[in-house]
Structures are given as structure tokens and as C-alpha cells.
Scaffold this active site. Structure first.
Site, PDB file in Angstrom:
ATOM      1  N   ASP A   1     -10.673   4.056  -1.311  1.00 19.23           N
ATOM      2  CA  ASP A   1     -11.273   3.035  -0.442  1.00 19.23           C
ATOM      3  C   ASP A   1     -12.791   2.932  -0.594  1.00 19.23           C
ATOM      4  O   ASP A   1     -13.494   3.930  -0.699  1.00 19.23           O
ATOM      5  CB  ASP A   1     -10.946   3.348   1.025  1.00 19.23           C
ATOM      6  CG  ASP A   1      -9.473   3.107   1.335  1.00 19.23           C
ATOM      7  OD1 ASP A   1      -8.683   2.898   0.391  1.00 19.23           O
ATOM      8  OD2 ASP A   1      -9.119   3.136   2.528  1.00 19.23           O
TER       9      ASP A   1
ATOM     10  N   ASP B   1       0.834  -1.202   0.000  1.00 15.88           N
ATOM     11  CA  ASP B   1       0.000   0.000   0.000  1.00 15.88           C
ATOM     12  C   ASP B   1       0.877   1.264   0.000  1.00 15.88           C
ATOM     13  O   ASP B   1       1.684   1.464   0.920  1.00 15.88           O
ATOM     14  CB  ASP B   1      -0.871  -0.067   1.270  1.00 15.88           C
ATOM     15  CG  ASP B   1      -2.020   0.917   1.254  1.00 15.88           C
ATOM     16  OD1 ASP B   1      -2.070   1.781   0.369  1.00 15.88           O
ATOM     17  OD2 ASP B   1      -2.871   0.810   2.155  1.00 15.88           O
TER      18      ASP B   1
HETATM   19  C1  GLA Z   1      -5.458   2.228   2.859  1.00 16.54           C
HETATM   20  C2  GLA Z   1      -5.977   1.113   1.964  1.00 16.54           C
HETATM   21  C3  GLA Z   1      -7.023   0.299   2.733  1.00 16.54           C
HETATM   22  C4  GLA Z   1      -6.398  -0.246   4.011  1.00 16.54           C
HETATM   23  C5  GLA Z   1      -5.814   0.878   4.847  1.00 16.54           C
HETATM   24  C6  GLA Z   1      -5.024   0.342   6.037  1.00 16.54           C
HETATM   25  O1  GLA Z   1      -6.451   3.160   3.127  1.00 16.54           O
HETATM   26  O2  GLA Z   1      -6.536   1.623   0.795  1.00 16.54           O
HETATM   27  O3  GLA Z   1      -7.508  -0.766   1.928  1.00 16.54           O
HETATM   28  O4  GLA Z   1      -5.398  -1.175   3.675  1.00 16.54           O
HETATM   29  O5  GLA Z   1      -4.948   1.695   4.079  1.00 16.54           O
HETATM   30  O6  GLA Z   1      -4.407   1.355   6.758  1.00 16.54           O
END
Ligand code: GLA
Length: 429
Positions: free
Chosen positions: A248, A178
Site C-alpha cells: 500500500d 484484493d
Molecule cells: C488492502 C489494499 C488497499 C485497500 C485495503 C482495504 O490493504 O491494498 O488498497 O483496498 O486493503 O481494506
């Protein structure tokens, strides 16, 4: 060259080669950002029987469960063990949900040698992996190319090879990587230079790709950088098996349907070993109604999206289990042809999406989803099915997936009432 059965690495993919001729350019090379996908695509195109080449990981969209959507920062070793148990006892594992993915907040400090430790919520990662494996499941983990993850835990910056080796030692089968604080590095190293920042990001993803390859352990490689910089165009070149195409998701109809509908046009980038990822499922979470949950599952199946459930299995209701485990919806998602569906027609809130399916017994076959994103029921009064655009001439034989009912022959003028925020999912041939 002629090769026997075995595995070989081609660009971003670990391929399973079953005794077939492959081009010289595919000879066991590990390539970098420049030529990775090109090699992979050339190989496929140059191989007449390329259907016999299938990636070892993610030949079909990965299926599993991830901790973030429900447990977020509270996830513990016990939650993961309970989930593993429940994936088995509910039938989810046998329906295909095999990856159990720990998202952010498992990370502890590094020891004196720089080796990453799990924190107090996860006392023994190797033991947890053994437990998950003993259930016939696979374990996934999460990190960032930055110094810190999105939840401000320890990231992999400067420790990529070491971390990949640690994951392999623990028995990890899947890594979600990520972007998070790596954006700061990009900004610092290339202020106001979007092209250079993009290059840095791709290099960071390629670095972990190489680190994973070096371990020799097959791991699904999942990119998370929120769909920036048309990641679908270069994701395969940095070894991605899937890449997030959006920001998200959250457990409400507006966000879920916005994400799903925004995938129109991306179908050509997906295929065996490399998939568009519109984020993990919220089926069973929040206040999604049954129709909304069916719409969510249908959209993701039509998109050949990874099916990574995100609900709390300890309180899964039977009607939610029935949606997540609908065999026919899963079969559409997992169809061996590996083609992502796309929108073929829209009339305001009414949208028709089609996904080509592998031919059965010589018959052309497709999944057809008629969505009603609107606030009142639709009777499709002036809308046809648009079968011609999908290559069907005349009447087709249809099955209604959610009704579990054969409809016999239907024509383009087929009418059905679709509830508010609902969907009718047909398989036609
Ligand atoms: C980001 C990602 C999410 C999750 C969070 C965890 O927002 O897009 O899917 O993994 O981080 O902190």
C-alpha cells in the site's frame, strides 16, 4: 478469418475488432490460465494491423477516483454521490477521471439465498450506480477471493459467480479484487508449498475472471495482491486489466517515491488492456508539498499507471486540481502507444526517466522526466539529458509541461535547476 466490427473475447480481454483479419486461434474463445495470455499475445503478434484491435476496457490506463486513500472505512453513499457531483463540477470527469470506485467496507451480510447485501452505509447500491451513471461516470466496487476482505468484511469465497452477477445487476463497471484472507486458504491448502500456493491464487483470480465474463457486462478487472509472485508475468493470463505491483501507498514522499522508483524494469509487462498498478494516487493528501505532488503525478504518468485519485474532492485546492487535471501530464499517461516509461539514468538522487510517445506528424516523440529525489536543489551540473539513449540524435524541440512553456530547441547539455523532491517534465521531439 475475416470478421466485421464487433466484440469478441480473447483470453483475458474483451476486444473490439474493427473489420480486420485475425488468426484462427482468436475465434471467440474463452481460455483458462494456461493459454489465455498466450492466445492474446499471439493474436496481437499475428495481426499485422493489430493497432486496430483495442480492448473494450482499459485500452489506456484506467482513470478515476477511489474511496480508500482518504475515506478508508468511513466511506458512505453520500461521499460517493458528492464525489460524483464534484468529478463533474471540477472538470475531473472531462479530464478523464470517470471511474468512481468504492473500496472496502461497503459489504453487508448475505441473504438466505447467499446474495451479498450492501451495509447500512450504502442503502441501495443499484440506485447509487444509477446516480453515478447519470453523471456520465462509471461505478467500481471491491471484494476479495477470501472469506473476508482486508477490513474483515464479507468476501466472495464460494460466491464468485453470484457476486459477479449481483455486481452486473447493480451496474458495476470495475472490480478491485484484493487477496486479503485468501492467503489463509492458500496456507491451509498447501502448507509450505509456494508453487502450489501460487497456483491456488491464480485459480482464485481466474475464477472471478470467468464469473465476470459470464455476466456479459464489461468490467475493468483490478488485481490487488501487493505485487507478489511477479504478478506482471501472469496477470494478463487471469484476465487482469491492471495489477498492483507493490504494497500500500501512503501520503508521504518516502513511501510514494519508493513505490514509484521500484517500478523500473516493469515497462515491458504493460500495454493496452493490461497495466502495472503502483497503487492509487495520494495527490492532495497528507502533507505532500506542491513539488512532491507534481513528482507523484509525473512518476505515475511516466509509468502509464492507472490514475485513480484518492483525495477528498469537497476540499480540493486549486493548485491540487491543476496538478490532477494537467492536460499534458494526463496525455503522457494516456498516450495511445501504451508504452510504460523507464529509468534511463541515475546519479544518486537525480534520475531521468523516459516514456516513448506516439509519433506526431512523423516526428519521434518522448516524455522525459528529470527527478530530484534529494534533499537540496539540483543544478544537473555534470549530468546530461541522455537523449541518445532515447534514440534522439542532436538537438530536440522541447516543451516544459509543468511550466507550460515551449523551450524551442535544446541539446543534451540542457541545464535546469530542479527543486528538492521536485521534477522537470519535458516532452521532446
Ligand atoms: C488492502 C489494499 C488497499 C485497500 C485495503 C482495504 O490493504 O491494498 O488498497 O483496498 O486493503 O481494506
Amino acid at each position: 478469418m475475416r470478421v466485421g466490427s464487433g466484440t469478441m473475447r480473447v483470453g483475458g480481454l474483451v476486444l473490439f475488432v474493427a473489420g480486420l483479419a485475425v488468426g484462427a486461434q482468436a475465434q471467440g474463445t474463452q481460455t483458462g490460465i494456461q493459454s489465455g495470455a498466450a492466445t492474446q499475445h499471439r493474436t496481437a503478434a499475428a495481426t499485422p494491423r493489430n493497432a486496430a484491435i483495442r480492448p473494450v476496457v482499459a485500452a489506456t490506463p484506467p482513470m478515476g477516483w477511489n474511496s480508500w486513500n482518504y475515506f478508508a472505512g468511513k466511506v458512505t453513499d453520500k461521499d460517493i454521490r458528492d464525489t460524483a457531483d464534484l468529478l463533474v463540477s471540477t472538470g475531473m470527469r472531462d479530464a478523464g477521471y470517470v471511474y468512481v470506485n468504492i473500496d472496502d467496507t461497503w459489504e453487508g451480510k448475505r441473504d438466505a439465498t447467499g446474495k451479498i447485501q450492501s451495509n447500512e452505509k450504502f442503502p441501495d447500491m443499484k440506485a447509487l450506480a444509477d446516480y453515478v451513471h447519470s453523471k456520465g461516470l462509471k461505478l467500481g466496487i471491491y471484494s476479495s477471493p477470501g472469506a473476508k476482505t482486508c477490513a474483515r468484511y464479507e468476501g466472495s469465497l464460494g460466491h464468485e459467480e453470484q457476486d459477479a452477477a449481483t455486481y452486473a445487476e447493480w451496474g458495476i463497471d470495475y472490480l478491485k479484487y484484493d487477496l486479503c484472507s485468501y492467503r489463509t486458504v492458500m496456507q491451509q491448502q498447501a502448507p509450505d508449498d509456494a508453487a502450489a500456493q501460487n497456483r491456488l491464487m491464480r485459480e482464485a483470480y481466474e475464477k472471478m475472471h470467468q464469473a465476470i465474463l459470464k455476466t456479459g457486462r464489461p468490467m475493468v478487472y483490478s488485481l490487488c495482491q501487493y505485487g507478489d509472485d511477479s504478478v506482471w508475468e501472469w496477470g494478463p493470463q487471469v484476465g487482469a486489466n491492471l495489477w498492483r505491483t507493490t504494497g500500500d501507498i501512503s501520503a508521504n514522499f518516502d513511501r510514494m517515491s519508493l513505490i514509484g522508483r521500484s517500478q523500473a524494469g516493469l515497462a515491458k509487462y504493460a500495454g493496452p488492456g493490461h497495466w502495472n498498478d503502483p497503487d492509487m494516487l495520494e495527490v492532495g493528501n497528507g502533507r505532500l508539498t506542491l513539488d512532491e505532488n507534481r513528482t507523484h503525478m509525473t512518476l505515475w504518468a511516466m509509468l502509464a499507471a492507472p490514475l485513480v485519485a484518492g483525495n477528498n474532492l469537497t476540499e480540493m485546492k486549486p493548485e491540487i486540481a491543476a496538478i490532477l487535471m494537467n492536460k499534458e501530464a494526463i496525455a503522457i499517461d494516456q498516450d495511445a502507444l501504451g508504452k510504460q516509461g523507464d529509468r534511463v539514468f541515475a546519479d544518486g538522487p537525480l534520475e531521468i526517466w523516459a516514456k516513448p510517445l506516439k509519433n506526431g506528424a512523423g516526428h519521434k516523440s518522448a516524455a522525459l522526466a528529470i527527478f530530484n529525489f534529494g534533499e537540496s536543489p539540483s543544478e544537473m551540473r555534470k549530468d546530461s539529458l541522455h537523449l541518445k539513449e532515447m534514440g534522439f540524435a542532436g538537438a530536440v524541440t522541447a516543451r516544459d509541461v509543468w511550466a507550460g512553456k515551449d523551450l524551442g530547441k535544446i541539446t543534451d547539455q540542457y541545464k535546469v535547476t530542479i527543486p528538492r523532491h521536485g521534477v522537470v517534465l519535458l516532452v521532446v521531439r
